[in-house]
Design a protein around this motif. Sequence first.
Motif, PDB file in Angstrom:
ATOM      1  N   ALA A   1     -15.679  -1.565  17.449  1.00  0.00           N
ATOM      2  CA  ALA A   1     -15.432  -2.584  18.471  1.00  0.00           C
ATOM      3  C   ALA A   1     -16.534  -3.633  18.455  1.00  0.00           C
ATOM      4  O   ALA A   1     -16.278  -4.838  18.564  1.00  0.00           O
ATOM      5  CB  ALA A   1     -15.327  -1.935  19.846  1.00  0.00           C
ATOM      6  N   ARG A  24     -16.049  -5.967  15.590  1.00  0.00           N
ATOM      7  CA  ARG A  24     -14.952  -6.920  15.769  1.00  0.00           C
ATOM      8  C   ARG A  24     -15.307  -8.057  16.726  1.00  0.00           C
ATOM      9  O   ARG A  24     -14.956  -9.205  16.490  1.00  0.00           O
ATOM     10  CB  ARG A  24     -13.695  -6.195  16.261  1.00  0.00           C
ATOM     11  CG  ARG A  24     -12.996  -5.348  15.199  1.00  0.00           C
ATOM     12  CD  ARG A  24     -11.596  -4.950  15.640  1.00  0.00           C
ATOM     13  NE  ARG A  24     -11.613  -4.156  16.865  1.00  0.00           N
ATOM     14  CZ  ARG A  24     -11.738  -2.830  16.902  1.00  0.00           C
ATOM     15  NH1 ARG A  24     -11.877  -2.147  15.778  1.00  0.00           N
ATOM     16  NH2 ARG A  24     -11.734  -2.184  18.056  1.00  0.00           N
ATOM     17  N   CYS A  25     -15.989  -7.713  17.826  1.00  0.00           N
ATOM     18  CA  CYS A  25     -16.261  -8.765  18.806  1.00  0.00           C
ATOM     19  C   CYS A  25     -17.574  -9.481  18.531  1.00  0.00           C
ATOM     20  O   CYS A  25     -17.835 -10.555  19.075  1.00  0.00           O
ATOM     21  CB  CYS A  25     -16.241  -8.210  20.233  1.00  0.00           C
ATOM     22  SG  CYS A  25     -17.602  -7.112  20.647  1.00  0.00           S
ATOM     23  N   SER A  34     -20.555  -8.864  19.457  1.00  0.00           N
ATOM     24  CA  SER A  34     -21.412  -8.978  20.633  1.00  0.00           C
ATOM     25  C   SER A  34     -21.658  -7.603  21.212  1.00  0.00           C
ATOM     26  O   SER A  34     -20.842  -6.683  21.067  1.00  0.00           O
ATOM     27  CB  SER A  34     -20.743  -9.861  21.692  1.00  0.00           C
ATOM     28  OG  SER A  34     -21.440  -9.785  22.922  1.00  0.00           O
ATOM     29  N   ARG A  75     -16.738  -7.152  26.597  1.00  0.00           N
ATOM     30  CA  ARG A  75     -16.023  -7.498  25.378  1.00  0.00           C
ATOM     31  C   ARG A  75     -15.746  -6.256  24.534  1.00  0.00           C
ATOM     32  O   ARG A  75     -14.691  -6.138  23.910  1.00  0.00           O
ATOM     33  CB  ARG A  75     -16.832  -8.528  24.585  1.00  0.00           C
ATOM     34  CG  ARG A  75     -16.961  -9.878  25.289  1.00  0.00           C
ATOM     35  CD  ARG A  75     -17.649 -10.892  24.419  1.00  0.00           C
ATOM     36  NE  ARG A  75     -16.891 -11.168  23.192  1.00  0.00           N
ATOM     37  CZ  ARG A  75     -17.322 -11.975  22.233  1.00  0.00           C
ATOM     38  NH1 ARG A  75     -18.504 -12.570  22.339  1.00  0.00           N
ATOM     39  NH2 ARG A  75     -16.582 -12.167  21.150  1.00  0.00           N
ATOM     40  N   ILE A  76     -16.687  -5.324  24.530  1.00  0.00           N
ATOM     41  CA  ILE A  76     -16.497  -4.108  23.740  1.00  0.00           C
ATOM     42  C   ILE A  76     -15.378  -3.245  24.313  1.00  0.00           C
ATOM     43  O   ILE A  76     -14.539  -2.734  23.568  1.00  0.00           O
ATOM     44  CB  ILE A  76     -17.816  -3.319  23.637  1.00  0.00           C
ATOM     45  CG1 ILE A  76     -18.796  -4.090  22.749  1.00  0.00           C
ATOM     46  CG2 ILE A  76     -17.577  -1.914  23.085  1.00  0.00           C
ATOM     47  CD1 ILE A  76     -20.168  -3.498  22.658  1.00  0.00           C
ATOM     48  N   GLU A 103     -12.107  -4.534  23.329  1.00  0.00           N
ATOM     49  CA  GLU A 103     -11.785  -4.229  21.930  1.00  0.00           C
ATOM     50  C   GLU A 103     -11.390  -2.765  21.738  1.00  0.00           C
ATOM     51  O   GLU A 103     -10.532  -2.440  20.916  1.00  0.00           O
ATOM     52  CB  GLU A 103     -12.979  -4.558  21.037  1.00  0.00           C
ATOM     53  CG  GLU A 103     -13.219  -6.042  20.820  1.00  0.00           C
ATOM     54  CD  GLU A 103     -12.169  -6.674  19.927  1.00  0.00           C
ATOM     55  OE1 GLU A 103     -11.463  -5.931  19.214  1.00  0.00           O
ATOM     56  OE2 GLU A 103     -12.055  -7.911  19.950  1.00  0.00           O
TER      57      GLU A 103
END
Length: 385
Positions: free
Chosen positions: A299, A302-303, A305, A310-311, A314
């Motif tokens: 995750a 992918r993000c 950050s 945000r995690i 994801e």
Amino acid sequence: MTKDNGNWRVGVLFSQTGVTSAIEQSQLNATLLAIDEINAAGGVLNRMVEPVIYDPASDEKKFRALAEHLFVTDRIRLLMGCYMSSARKAVLPVVESHRGLLFYPTLYEGFEYSRRCIYSGAAPNQNSLQLARYLLSTFGNRFLLVGSNYIYPYESNRLMTDFVMQGRGEILDELYVPLQANEADFDKVIKRIKKTSPDVIFSTVVGSSTATFYEAYRAAGFDPARMPIASLTTSEAEVAGMSREAAEGHITAAPFFETLTTPAARLFVQSYKNKYGPDAPVPAAAEAAYFQTYLAMRALARCGSDDPDRIVAEVRDSEFDAPQGRIKIDPENNHAYLWSRIARLDQNAKFQVVWNPGVRIKPDPYCVVQSLDDWSADDVLSVSR
């Protein structure tokens, strides 16, 4: 989780000492194995993953204090940890207050949701329900409940009671022992078993007391072929602390057993034992700790950050080929789709699968739509793994 000297730092809280240290050490081991594998493959976005580890010593107050330390002093943003529900409940307010994210790799009693927690262990509809149906169909409907004196056993026994009553069964008694129980604490339990002669003993005894209970059962001369101890909290980690004779014949439900024969399971178990020794137990709680680490790091990749919001976005609805099978995080409740299995301990104290429906089960932590009739034990010989 923060970047420090080029590394991504993640908090890790599993007990290395105390009453539940055996099972939590396996979770710590599996977390570190996943991190080692990720780093060996180049890390995340070309940065290494660095675990920040403390020992909460099976003490919920230490769990809370160390979680606070991790967020305030170490400035981590993701936390892997907790086994007992009392520890999770102590840690979650800290995680929520610091807007972090907890990955919790342990079966639990359900009836909880936090947008700041990913629950990768089994919910009751992924183990309790299937175990109840199997036991009622195979052994009988007279149950005696025995547990450790804390949150999870009370709630787990309440759910098991509901399932047994659905099956027109009977709860003969419900007994609790101290968390760090000794032989004397089980005297009343053994006497009650002798007096009531149940068809099944459902155990929610945890930690080092598990071996004490099973040894007391054996010393009393009970027959597991007729009256087994069935448990959700007796894993390979607890079995390692008892004799083979005390273990043989007893039953556990879990998404993973180290004896599974699929290629993914064999690879994970072999990698684990190569790192920690051939006799190191590999329970379902360790497998969950392993795959949730991969979920978290993928995750992050992918993000791009370390922002927990945000995690978690994801992670929700993401899938991963875990050793137990392909798992998925349900975006509705942050729990994992898992694979239910039931196994019995053989003469070598190894779990052998006796029931495997071969389907991935959607998590329903509130047991809203679950019924005992949803599951049949007619296919108990379906043991494909």
